[in-house]
Design a protein around this motif. Structure first.
Motif, PDB file in Angstrom:
ATOM      1  N   GLN A  83       0.846  -1.184   0.000  1.00  0.00           N
ATOM      2  CA  GLN A  83       0.000   0.000   0.000  1.00  0.00           C
ATOM      3  C   GLN A  83       0.887   1.242   0.000  1.00  0.00           C
ATOM      4  N   ARG A  84       0.270   2.415  -0.136  1.00  0.00           N
ATOM      5  CA  ARG A  84       1.033   3.659  -0.159  1.00  0.00           C
ATOM      6  C   ARG A  84       1.763   3.831   1.165  1.00  0.00           C
ATOM      7  N   THR A  85       3.076   3.884   1.105  1.00  0.00           N
ATOM      8  CA  THR A  85       3.886   4.016   2.313  1.00  0.00           C
ATOM      9  C   THR A  85       4.827   5.208   2.250  1.00  0.00           C
ATOM     10  N   HIS A 139      -0.839   8.345  -7.984  1.00  0.00           N
ATOM     11  CA  HIS A 139       0.141   8.253  -6.897  1.00  0.00           C
ATOM     12  C   HIS A 139       0.878   9.573  -6.662  1.00  0.00           C
ATOM     13  N   HIS A 140       0.795  10.496  -7.625  1.00  0.00           N
ATOM     14  CA  HIS A 140       1.411  11.815  -7.430  1.00  0.00           C
ATOM     15  C   HIS A 140       0.584  12.700  -6.502  1.00  0.00           C
ATOM     16  N   LEU A 141      -0.654  12.337  -6.273  1.00  0.00           N
ATOM     17  CA  LEU A 141      -1.567  13.196  -5.513  1.00  0.00           C
ATOM     18  C   LEU A 141      -1.620  12.768  -4.049  1.00  0.00           C
ATOM     19  N   ALA A 158       1.972   4.352  -4.584  1.00  0.00           N
ATOM     20  CA  ALA A 158       0.703   3.916  -5.172  1.00  0.00           C
ATOM     21  C   ALA A 158      -0.284   3.510  -4.079  1.00  0.00           C
ATOM     22  N   TYR A 159      -1.562   3.830  -4.322  1.00  0.00           N
ATOM     23  CA  TYR A 159      -2.623   3.527  -3.358  1.00  0.00           C
ATOM     24  C   TYR A 159      -3.120   2.096  -3.541  1.00  0.00           C
ATOM     25  N   SER A 160      -3.352   1.428  -2.432  1.00  0.00           N
ATOM     26  CA  SER A 160      -3.964   0.102  -2.481  1.00  0.00           C
ATOM     27  C   SER A 160      -5.476   0.249  -2.670  1.00  0.00           C
ATOM     28  N   ASP A 186      -7.780  -0.957  -0.733  1.00  0.00           N
ATOM     29  CA  ASP A 186      -8.379  -0.615   0.567  1.00  0.00           C
ATOM     30  C   ASP A 186      -8.219   0.875   0.880  1.00  0.00           C
ATOM     31  N   GLN A 187      -7.090   1.445   0.530  1.00  0.00           N
ATOM     32  CA  GLN A 187      -6.879   2.878   0.769  1.00  0.00           C
ATOM     33  C   GLN A 187      -7.822   3.718  -0.080  1.00  0.00           C
ATOM     34  N   LEU A 188      -8.043   3.307  -1.330  1.00  0.00           N
ATOM     35  CA  LEU A 188      -8.973   4.038  -2.184  1.00  0.00           C
ATOM     36  C   LEU A 188     -10.399   3.932  -1.656  1.00  0.00           C
ATOM     37  N   LYS A 189     -10.765   2.750  -1.207  1.00  0.00           N
ATOM     38  CA  LYS A 189     -12.110   2.574  -0.654  1.00  0.00           C
ATOM     39  C   LYS A 189     -12.296   3.434   0.592  1.00  0.00           C
ATOM     40  N   ALA A 190     -11.275   3.505   1.433  1.00  0.00           N
ATOM     41  CA  ALA A 190     -11.370   4.304   2.660  1.00  0.00           C
ATOM     42  C   ALA A 190     -11.531   5.784   2.327  1.00  0.00           C
ATOM     43  N   LEU A 191     -10.811   6.274   1.316  1.00  0.00           N
ATOM     44  CA  LEU A 191     -10.949   7.678   0.909  1.00  0.00           C
ATOM     45  C   LEU A 191     -12.331   7.939   0.332  1.00  0.00           C
TER      46      LEU A 191
END
Length: 346
Positions: free
Chosen positions: A53-55, A197-199, A280-282, A284-289
């Motif tokens: 995930q995005r780290t 992923h740049h955002l 890069a966003y996973s 799960d991270q996109l769903k949470a946002l």
């Protein structure tokens, strides 16, 4: 007797000298090997613990606005070449995504697509071409937009694909398309290709909020956050980087410091390719946002994956399961209203 004592003293001094002087390189070598071992252990531990995930919120040299346009545009062309490979090679083309786009267009009765961070513009243009071709044969249209437009490249695409590619030659904010575009262009399908992923998270959330506000759909095509990407994204992109240097090398050398860029380009290329994956966003991270956006609960997220690095790099099949070479290169996150199927069967 005296000779014997003198000889013994010289022998002792010689042994002492050897231990003091000749022993130093061995000590330095032991320290060096120990340091290298610690470093390798730390790298292996970091790779082993990578959470997919995005780290990282780090920068990239070529695509974060740190370099002049004559450097960033060739970098965008490198990504365009990668997308051309995706669409022109059947063994890596993601046909499920194409079917999802076509199905949504029919259900929503809208064939317009807006790319909100077009860069070279190749990805949305080729999605449009694929949708307009059999078996779907839809009247798909593509509007290219970006915060920093690339009109020279977009004009080439418009001329090469007449009738369905247009662009906005002014800065467009992806979190508020209505401020820059006619209302008709704010609905339908939005895309962001190898750029999310740049955002930072707050901008991603703003982008999603604008999608939900206009009852649109969003296709996020970005690097898949996995260990294979950390290990192999740079070797994969090297093929495209070499072609970019061949085509744009003269532009780089216009600056007095251009030769330095060539000197450090392997490091900069590895840096950007690796950092891109770590940013890069996973799913799960996109769903949470999305859930933080008002109305986001009325949306669903479906995910598709491209083939792995081994297939993309055309390695023999036997190697594809080695060292994460079967990890997917691209993750396609398809975000649509729940009232419309994300992958309708025609």
């Amino acid at each position: 007797m005296l000779r014997s004592l003198v000889g013994s003293e010289m022998c002792i001094r010689d042994r002492w000298y050897q231990r003091r002087v000749r022993g130093k390189p061995q000590t330095h070598m032991r320290v060096l090997l120990t340091s290298a071992g610690v470093l390798c252990t730390a790298i292996l531990a970091a790779l082993w613990s990578y959470p997919n995930q995005r780290t990282l919120h780090w920068f990239e040299f070529f695509t974060d606005g740190l370099m002049p346009v004559r450097y960033t545009n060739p970098a965008q062309d490198v990504l365009g070449d990668l997308w051309s490979d995706h669409f022109n090679r059947p063994e890596i083309f993601q046909g499920e995504v194409l079917s999802a786009l076509a199905g949504y267009m029919k259900l929503a009765n809208s064939t317009s697509m807006v790319e909100v961070a077009a860069g070279s513009g190749v990805a949305p243009t080729l999605w449009g071409r694929a949708l307009r071709s059999p078996p779907h044969s839809l009247e798909a249209s593509v509007l290219l937009t970006d915060l920093v437009p690339n009109p020279a490249k977009w004009t080439e695409l418009q001329e090469a694909h007449p009738g369905y590619v247009s662009f906005q030659n002014s800065s467009v904010d992806a979190t508020n398309l209505a401020a820059a575009l006619p209302r008709d262009n704010t609905r339908g399908i939005r895309m962001i290709s190898l750029a999310l992923h740049h955002l930072p998270p707050e901008i991603v959330q703003g982008l999603m909020a604008d999608v939900v506000r206009t009852n649109s759909a969003l296709l996020v095509s970005d690097l898949a956050p996995n260990l294979g990407g950390v290990l192999w994204n740079f070797p994969l992109t090297m093929k495209y980087i070499v072609a970019g240097v061949r085509d744009h090398g003269a532009e780089v050398l216009q600056d007095w410091w251009g030769p330095l860029v060539f000197l450090f380009m392997p490091f900069m290329g590895w840096h950007d390719a690796t950092v891109s994956v770590l940013r890069a966003y996973s799913l799960d991270q996109l769903k949470a946002l999305l859930q933080k956006v008002p109305g986001g609960e009325n949306y669903q997220v479906e995910v598709f994956h491209s083939p792995g690095f081994g297939r993309w790099m055309q390695l023999p099949e036997i190697f594809h399961s080695w060292f994460h070479l079967d990890d997917p290169v691209i993750q396609f996150s398809w975000i649509t209203p729940k009232t419309r199927s994300a992958s309708a069967v025609e």
